[in-house]
Design a protein around this motif. Structure first.
Motif, PDB file in Angstrom:
ATOM      1  N   HIS A  26       2.458   0.339  -4.355  1.00  0.00           N
ATOM      2  CA  HIS A  26       1.371   0.933  -3.583  1.00  0.00           C
ATOM      3  C   HIS A  26       0.652   1.986  -4.409  1.00  0.00           C
ATOM      4  O   HIS A  26       1.232   2.632  -5.292  1.00  0.00           O
ATOM      5  N   GLU A  29      -5.837   5.879  -1.825  1.00  0.00           N
ATOM      6  CA  GLU A  29      -6.032   6.532  -0.539  1.00  0.00           C
ATOM      7  C   GLU A  29      -7.204   5.880   0.178  1.00  0.00           C
ATOM      8  O   GLU A  29      -8.043   5.233  -0.430  1.00  0.00           O
ATOM      9  N   PRO A  32      -5.975   1.563   4.800  1.00  0.00           N
ATOM     10  CA  PRO A  32      -4.920   0.778   4.162  1.00  0.00           C
ATOM     11  C   PRO A  32      -5.159  -0.722   4.245  1.00  0.00           C
ATOM     12  O   PRO A  32      -5.665  -1.239   5.240  1.00  0.00           O
ATOM     13  N   SER A  54      -7.892  -0.234  -5.136  1.00  0.00           N
ATOM     14  CA  SER A  54      -7.215   1.057  -5.018  1.00  0.00           C
ATOM     15  C   SER A  54      -8.143   2.249  -5.247  1.00  0.00           C
ATOM     16  O   SER A  54      -7.765   3.382  -4.958  1.00  0.00           O
ATOM     17  N   HIS A  57      -9.151   2.360  -1.313  1.00  0.00           N
ATOM     18  CA  HIS A  57      -8.209   2.044  -0.244  1.00  0.00           C
ATOM     19  C   HIS A  57      -6.780   2.399  -0.642  1.00  0.00           C
ATOM     20  O   HIS A  57      -6.462   2.465  -1.837  1.00  0.00           O
ATOM     21  N   ALA A  58      -5.969   2.597   0.370  1.00  0.00           N
ATOM     22  CA  ALA A  58      -4.523   2.654   0.158  1.00  0.00           C
ATOM     23  C   ALA A  58      -4.027   1.208   0.102  1.00  0.00           C
ATOM     24  O   ALA A  58      -3.985   0.514   1.124  1.00  0.00           O
ATOM     25  N   VAL A  60      -1.324  -1.734  -0.595  1.00  0.00           N
ATOM     26  CA  VAL A  60       0.118  -1.989  -0.529  1.00  0.00           C
ATOM     27  C   VAL A  60       0.347  -3.449  -0.882  1.00  0.00           C
ATOM     28  O   VAL A  60      -0.260  -4.346  -0.279  1.00  0.00           O
ATOM     29  N   MET A  94       4.847  -1.084   6.458  1.00  0.00           N
ATOM     30  CA  MET A  94       3.660  -0.234   6.580  1.00  0.00           C
ATOM     31  C   MET A  94       3.952   1.004   7.420  1.00  0.00           C
ATOM     32  O   MET A  94       3.464   2.104   7.109  1.00  0.00           O
ATOM     33  N   HIS A  99       1.551   3.982   7.923  1.00  0.00           N
ATOM     34  CA  HIS A  99       0.358   3.250   8.353  1.00  0.00           C
ATOM     35  C   HIS A  99       0.662   2.445   9.621  1.00  0.00           C
ATOM     36  O   HIS A  99       1.386   1.443   9.567  1.00  0.00           O
ATOM     37  N   PHE A 102      -3.673  -1.351   9.885  1.00  0.00           N
ATOM     38  CA  PHE A 102      -4.016  -1.712   8.509  1.00  0.00           C
ATOM     39  C   PHE A 102      -4.636  -3.097   8.485  1.00  0.00           C
ATOM     40  O   PHE A 102      -4.462  -3.906   9.409  1.00  0.00           O
TER      41      PHE A 102
END
Length: 293
Positions: A26, A29, A32, A54, A57-58, A60, A94, A99, A102
């Protein structure tokens, strides 16, 4: 085998469903988004797209249960590798990262998990992105005649536990490499390093990969049929990109996906099956457009 990682991403092992631990990368920020890989790959298929996303966005990027560096529980019940269970893994991962809502984007097998997450957890999923696959129920419906040979592996891995695993394990490197090569006919998408990573990782995961596919010919299909009978649909924005393989098999992807997703956008893409690695910028752009809907 040397463990591969996505540059500049942090890694954690986080709890999923039923005590299974999921390997997760991950970074970033913002809103997500989860990226789920397909077959016969790992989370690393997203490395180029994940890096682009990235910045805003966050992001993952997990290995699905049974794949990569995530746990590979024995198939002790029909739902061990159901997409419902695999979707629950992602929801719990998540939540562990803080989160509760998402977006989720999946390629191939990962897209089936994304769809199930949207059906089972609509309160958690803001958007769904689908790369180059059909829903489970519709996949089986469109395969017919000699044209279905393109999906021969679906029928092999749908067989009862035991024989498919032994057959594949006897030639596992050749088996998994055959898909990487057949679906990348130009031979330019993968470096030798990443091609070998996918082959070796998949060869270590034969029982769990087969169990994933077996579920799609059994419990996953039952769940799709039950949802269709009940009129359940995906209530969030859904975006689909795919190759133009509907013309070969005689189906309209917009019609098929529209039956599941009233708020749908569909785009063909000039790329092969492994589009996130072959054409990462168009794929990242597709995801960005989806996330602002």
């Amino acid at each position: 085998m040397t463990t591969q990682t996505i540059d500049r991403f942090d890694y954690q092992r986080l709890p999923g469903a039923d005590g299974v631990t999921i390997n997760v990368a991950h970074r970033g920020e913002g809103a997500p988004v989860v990226l789920l890989h397909g077959f016969p790959q790992t989370h690393l298929m997203w490395r180029k797209v994940a890096d682009e996303l990235s910045h805003d966005h966050a992001v993952v990027v997990p290995d699905l249960r049974g794949y990569g560096e995530s746990d590979k529980p024995e198939e002790s019940a029909p739902d061990t590798y159901s997409k419902r269970t695999m979707a629950q893994d992602i929801v719990q991962v998540m939540a562990g990262l803080g989160h509760d809502r998402f977006a989720i984007v999946g390629h191939d097998r990962g897209a089936l998990v994304a769809v199930r997450a949207g059906l089972d957890h609509p309160e958690a999923i803001t958007h769904i992105g689908i790369l180059d696959v059909l829903p489970t129920m519709d996949t089986w419906d469109v395969l017919h005649g000699v044209d279905a040979k393109v999906a021969w592996h679906l029928y092999l891995m749908a067989q009862p536990k035991g024989l498919p695993e032994r057959m594949i394990q006897s030639v596992s490197d050749e088996f998994f490499a055959s898909f990487l090569d057949a679906w990348d006919p130009a031979g330019t998408t993968f470096s030798p390093e990443f091609r070998q990573h996918y082959v070796e990782s998949s060869s270590r995961s034969v029982p769990s990969i087969v169990a994933d596919y077996r579920a799609s010919a059994g419990i996953d299909l039952d769940m799709d049929r039950a949802d269709r009978a009940a009129g359940r649909q995906l209530t969030m924005p859904v975006g689909v990109i795919s190759q133009d393989w509907g013309s070969q098999l005689g189906f309209d992807p917009t019609r098929i996906w529209g039956a599941w997703a009233p708020d749908l956008t569909y785009e063909p893409i000039d790329a092969g099956h492994f589009m996130a690695e072959e054409s990462p910028t168009p794929v990242a752009d597709f995801i960005q457009r989806l996330l602002i809907r």
